[in-house]
Design a protein around this motif. Structure first.
Motif, mmCIF file in Angstrom:
data_model
loop_
_atom_site.group_PDB
_atom_site.id
_atom_site.type_symbol
_atom_site.label_atom_id
_atom_site.label_comp_id
_atom_site.label_asym_id
_atom_site.label_seq_id
_atom_site.Cartn_x
_atom_site.Cartn_y
_atom_site.Cartn_z
ATOM 1 N N PRO A 113 0.829 -1.212 0.000
ATOM 2 C CA PRO A 113 0.000 0.000 0.000
ATOM 3 C C PRO A 113 0.861 1.259 0.000
ATOM 4 O O PRO A 113 2.027 1.231 0.396
ATOM 5 C CB PRO A 113 -0.800 -0.125 1.292
ATOM 6 C CG PRO A 113 -0.037 -1.056 2.149
ATOM 7 C CD PRO A 113 0.724 -1.970 1.248
ATOM 8 N N ASP A 114 0.265 2.370 -0.450
ATOM 9 C CA ASP A 114 0.951 3.657 -0.435
ATOM 10 C C ASP A 114 1.094 4.185 0.983
ATOM 11 O O ASP A 114 2.102 4.793 1.328
ATOM 12 C CB ASP A 114 0.194 4.684 -1.286
ATOM 13 C CG ASP A 114 0.168 4.293 -2.756
ATOM 14 O OD1 ASP A 114 1.178 3.757 -3.249
ATOM 15 O OD2 ASP A 114 -0.871 4.521 -3.405
ATOM 16 N N THR A 115 0.067 3.990 1.809
ATOM 17 C CA THR A 115 0.117 4.423 3.206
ATOM 18 C C THR A 115 -0.524 3.366 4.094
ATOM 19 O O THR A 115 -1.401 2.630 3.648
ATOM 20 C CB THR A 115 -0.630 5.759 3.442
ATOM 21 O OG1 THR A 115 -2.007 5.602 3.094
ATOM 22 C CG2 THR A 115 -0.029 6.889 2.630
ATOM 23 N N THR A 116 -0.059 3.315 5.340
ATOM 24 C CA THR A 116 -0.685 2.454 6.340
ATOM 25 C C THR A 116 -0.738 3.218 7.654
ATOM 26 O O THR A 116 0.079 4.109 7.896
ATOM 27 C CB THR A 116 0.100 1.140 6.578
ATOM 28 O OG1 THR A 116 1.421 1.463 7.011
ATOM 29 C CG2 THR A 116 0.158 0.283 5.337
ATOM 30 N N SER A 117 -1.714 2.883 8.470
ATOM 31 C CA SER A 117 -1.780 3.434 9.823
ATOM 32 C C SER A 117 -2.383 2.383 10.733
ATOM 33 O O SER A 117 -3.218 1.594 10.316
ATOM 34 C CB SER A 117 -2.597 4.729 9.856
ATOM 35 O OG SER A 117 -3.940 4.475 9.522
ATOM 36 N N GLU A 118 -1.909 2.356 11.965
ATOM 37 C CA GLU A 118 -2.377 1.392 12.955
ATOM 38 C C GLU A 118 -3.122 2.108 14.063
ATOM 39 O O GLU A 118 -2.785 3.233 14.408
ATOM 40 C CB GLU A 118 -1.190 0.651 13.585
ATOM 41 C CG GLU A 118 -0.468 -0.276 12.658
ATOM 42 C CD GLU A 118 0.638 -1.057 13.364
ATOM 43 O OE1 GLU A 118 0.729 -0.986 14.614
ATOM 44 O OE2 GLU A 118 1.392 -1.734 12.667
ATOM 45 N N SER A 119 -4.118 1.431 14.609
ATOM 46 C CA SER A 119 -4.784 1.932 15.808
ATOM 47 C C SER A 119 -5.065 0.751 16.720
ATOM 48 O O SER A 119 -5.371 -0.341 16.256
ATOM 49 C CB SER A 119 -6.068 2.687 15.460
ATOM 50 O OG SER A 119 -6.991 1.841 14.828
ATOM 51 N N SER A 120 -4.917 0.995 18.003
ATOM 52 C CA SER A 120 -5.092 -0.065 18.990
ATOM 53 C C SER A 120 -6.115 0.325 20.032
ATOM 54 O O SER A 120 -6.162 1.471 20.467
ATOM 55 C CB SER A 120 -3.764 -0.361 19.694
ATOM 56 O OG SER A 120 -2.810 -0.822 18.775
#
Length: 163
Positions: A113-120
C-alpha cells in the motif's frame, strides 16, 4: 490602604480579553496541526495514533517524462474478490474474526500500500492500508482502503473511491 484609597480588586484571568485571545490562538494552532489544514493528500481519517509509511515526493515524481503515477495492481475483479471477515465476540469480551480474505494474499496480488496506519484498543490492533492511483491524463483518481486485524491478518472492511 495608604492615602485613604481602597485597593482595586484584580479581575480573574478568565475575564481578561488577552486570555481569550491566547486561548483562541492555541486552539487554532492545535486544530491546524491535528487536521493538517485539509491540504494533506495522504491524510487518513483515523483519530488514533498513526504511523504513516508513504512514498516520498521524490519517489512519486521519479518519472518526469510520464504524465501519470504508476498504477497499482488493483482491478475490479480483485476488489470484488475481497471478503470482509465475520466479527465474533468471545466470552471474555475479545473480538475474533473468521472467513475474511487474508491481507497478505491481497498484498501479493496488488503490491504494498501507499500508506498504512495502525490503531489499537486494548490488545486489539487494526491496520488501515490505502492504495491511491492518479491518472493526470484522464483526470481520474482511485483510492482503495482496506482495514485488517493485525493479529490474524483477516480483512475486516474495504472501501473504494473513484473520481
Amino acid at each position: 490602604m495608604k492615602n485613604g484609597k481602597t485597593p482595586k480588586a484584580k479581575k480573574p484571568i478568565y475575564k481578561r480579553i488577552w486570555f481569550w485571545i491566547v486561548v483562541v490562538i492555541v486552539v487554532a494552532v492545535i486544530g491546524s496541526a491535528i487536521g493538517g489544514g485539509g491540504k494533506d493528500k495522504d491524510k487518513d481519517s483515523s483519530d488514533s495514533k498513526s504511523t504513516a509509511t508513504s512514498k516520498s515526493s521524490s519517489q512519486a515524481k521519479t518519472s518526469s517524462s510520464s504524465s501519470e503515477k504508476p498504477k497499482s495492481g488493483w482491478t475490479q475483479e480483485i476488489y470484488d474478490s475481497v471478503v470482509s471477515a465475520k466479527t465474533n465476540f468471545n466470552d471474555d469480551g475479545t473480538i475474533a474474526y473468521s472467513g475474511g480474505t487474508p491481507f497478505a494474499e491481497i498484498e501479493a496480488k496488488v503490491g504494498k500500500p501507499d500508506t498504512t496506519s495502525e490503531s489499537s484498543v486494548g490488545d486489539q490492533t487494526t491496520v488501515l492500508a490505502n492504495w491511491t492511483s492518479i491518472s493526470w491524463t484522464k483526470g481520474e483518481t482511485q483510492s482503495i482502503t482496506i482495514q485488517y486485524d493485525k493479529a490474524t491478518g483477516q480483512i475486516t472492511s474495504k472501501s473504494k473511491f473513484n473520481s
